[in-house]
Design an enzyme around this catalytic site. Structure first.
Site, PDB file in Angstrom:
ATOM      1  N   ASP A 106       0.876  -1.172   0.000  1.00 54.58           N
ATOM      2  CA  ASP A 106       0.000   0.000   0.000  1.00 54.58           C
ATOM      3  C   ASP A 106       0.909   1.216   0.000  1.00 54.58           C
ATOM      4  OD1 ASP A 106      -2.194  -1.647   0.270  1.00 54.58           O
ATOM      5  OD2 ASP A 106      -2.667  -1.056   2.326  1.00 54.58           O
ATOM      6  N   HIS A 162       4.968  -7.482  -0.191  1.00 55.28           N
ATOM      7  CA  HIS A 162       4.583  -8.783  -0.739  1.00 55.28           C
ATOM      8  C   HIS A 162       5.155  -8.974  -2.144  1.00 55.28           C
ATOM      9  CE1 HIS A 162       1.401  -9.764   2.371  1.00 55.28           C
ATOM     10  NE2 HIS A 162       1.705  -8.493   2.642  1.00 55.28           N
ATOM     11  N   SER A 271       8.442   3.780   4.716  1.00 55.33           N
ATOM     12  CA  SER A 271       9.597   4.124   3.905  1.00 55.33           C
ATOM     13  C   SER A 271       9.222   4.088   2.439  1.00 55.33           C
ATOM     14  CB  SER A 271      10.774   3.189   4.194  1.00 55.33           C
ATOM     15  OG  SER A 271      11.947   3.693   3.590  1.00 55.33           O
TER      16      SER A 271
END
Length: 302
Positions: A106, A162, A271
Site C-alpha cells: 500500500d 509482498h 519508507s
C-alpha cells in the site's frame, strides 16, 4: 508512459528553505543510532490498559484504518508490533495472473517511468542510476528500457511488502548506508537519495522476467525484516541497521519459491519501495501522486 515522461527534467524543484536546513541538519546527525533509539522506544511493551489510548490515539492521529488490521489495537504489545501489523484476511486481493506485476505494498506512486541509459528519475531534474540502487552494474543492465515504479509508504500505511509476481528468489542483498528521510522534501532536495540510503534488495524471476524489489530504509526506519529468509535476520529479527554495518549478498540454491502476494519483507515504520522490471510488460499504473493498494496491477504483458 505519458508524453511528459519523454521530456528531460532539467531544473530541480527545491523544498522550502526551512526544509533544506532541516535536511542539512539530519545529514549531520548520527542517523543509525537515533533510529535504533527510536526503535527501542517503539519496542517498549505497553500495559494492556495503555494500549488503546496510546496505539489507538496514534492510529487516529495518522488516520490509520484499524478495521483492516488482523487484530484489535489492544492485542498489539508495542507500537512496533502495531506498525508491522498484518492485514485481516480478505481485505486485499491478488490477480494470481502470470501476465501481471502488482503493487507489493500500500503506498503512493512517487515516480514511474522507463529506465533510460541506466538512469531512473528521482524527482524533477534529479536522477540516479540502477547500478547505484542495486549496488552493481551487472544486474542493473538487464533493466535498461524496462520500467521502474517508486512507491512511498507513509506511517499510516500497511508496512509489509509482498511478492509482486510469482517466481523464484535466487539472490538478495543488504546494502548499508545512510538513513535520510524519504519524504517529498528529501526526494526533491537530496541527490542520489535512494542509492545513499540503506536498503534490502530482493530479485524475483517470474513469467515476465526478473523483477527487483528494493526496500529503502529511512530516518526512523532503520529496520527491515526478510520473511523470505528468516535465518538472515539478526537481533530483533531484522536485517538492516545492525552493528557492524556490513554489506552482504545471499544466493539460494535451490531458489526460494514465492507466489504472487506472498509476504517477502517488512518495514518497521514507513519508507519507500523501488521496483524495477525487465523490458516487456506495459505499465498500467495510475499517474504519480496517486495512491495504490497492495495487489493493484501495475504492469501487464503486452
Amino acid at each position: 508512459m505519458s508524453a511528459a515522461d519523454a521530456v528531460p527534467d532539467v531544473s530541480p524543484d527545491l523544498p522550502s528553505r526551512p526544509w533544506r536546513l532541516t535536511l542539512a541538519l539530519v545529514e549531520r546527525l548520527p542517523q543509525a543510532a537515533l533510529s535504533r533509539t527510536l526503535g527501542t522506544l517503539a519496542d517498549t511493551p505497553l500495559p494492556t490498559w495503555l494500549r488503546r489510548p496510546v496505539i489507538g490515539g496514534f492510529a487516529r492521529m495518522l488516520a490509520i484504518d484499524t478495521t483492516e488490521a488482523e487484530h484489535p489495537v489492544t492485542a498489539y504489545r508495542s507500537l512496533n508490533e502495531f506498525f508491522v501489523r498484518r492485514l485481516r484476511q480478505g481485505v486485499r486481493a491478488w490477480p494470481h495472473d502470470g501476465s501481471t506485476i502488482v503493487s507489493p505494498v500500500d503506498g503512493v506512486i512517487g515516480r514511474l517511468g522507463t529506465v533510460s541509459a541506466g538512469r531512473l528519475v528521482q524527482a524533477k531534474g534529479r536522477y540516479y542510476t540502477a547500478a547505484g540502487l542495486l549496488a552493481g552494474a551487472d544486474d542493473a543492465a538487464r533493466y535498461d528500457d524496462g520500467t521502474f515504479v517508486t512507491l512511498y509508504l507513509s506511517p499510516r500505511h500497511y508496512h509489509r511488502i509482498h511478492a509482486p509476481c510469482a517466481g523464484t528468489i535466487a539472490g538478495a542483498a543488504h546494502v548499508p548506508g545512510a538513513l535520510l528521510p524519504v519524504n517529498r522534501q528529501a526526494v526533491l532536495h537530496v541527490p542520489d537519495l535512494f542509492p545513499k540510503n540503506e536498503r534490502v534488495i530482493c530479485t524475483i524471476d517470474g513469467a515476465l522476467g526478473r523483477t527487483a524489489v528494493v526496500a529503502v530504509g529511512a530516518y526512523n526506519v532503520g529496520r527491515i525484516s526478510t520473511a523470505f529468509d528468516s535465518h538472515w535476520a539478526g537481533p530483533g529479527g531484522t536485517v538492516a541497521n545492525r552493528k557492524p554495518a556490513v554489506a552482504s549478498r545471499r544466493r539460494y540454491d535451490p531458489p526460494i519459491v514465492v507466489g504472487q502476494g506472498d509476504e517477502i519483507m517488512a518495514f518497521h515504520l514507513g519508507s519507500t519501495v523501488v521496483m524495477l522490471s525487465e523490458p516487456g510488460p506495459v505499465c498500467v499504473a495510475p499517474e504519480q501522486g496517486r495512491e495504490v493498494r497492495l495487489g493493484n496491477v501495475l504492469l501487464r504483458r503486452r
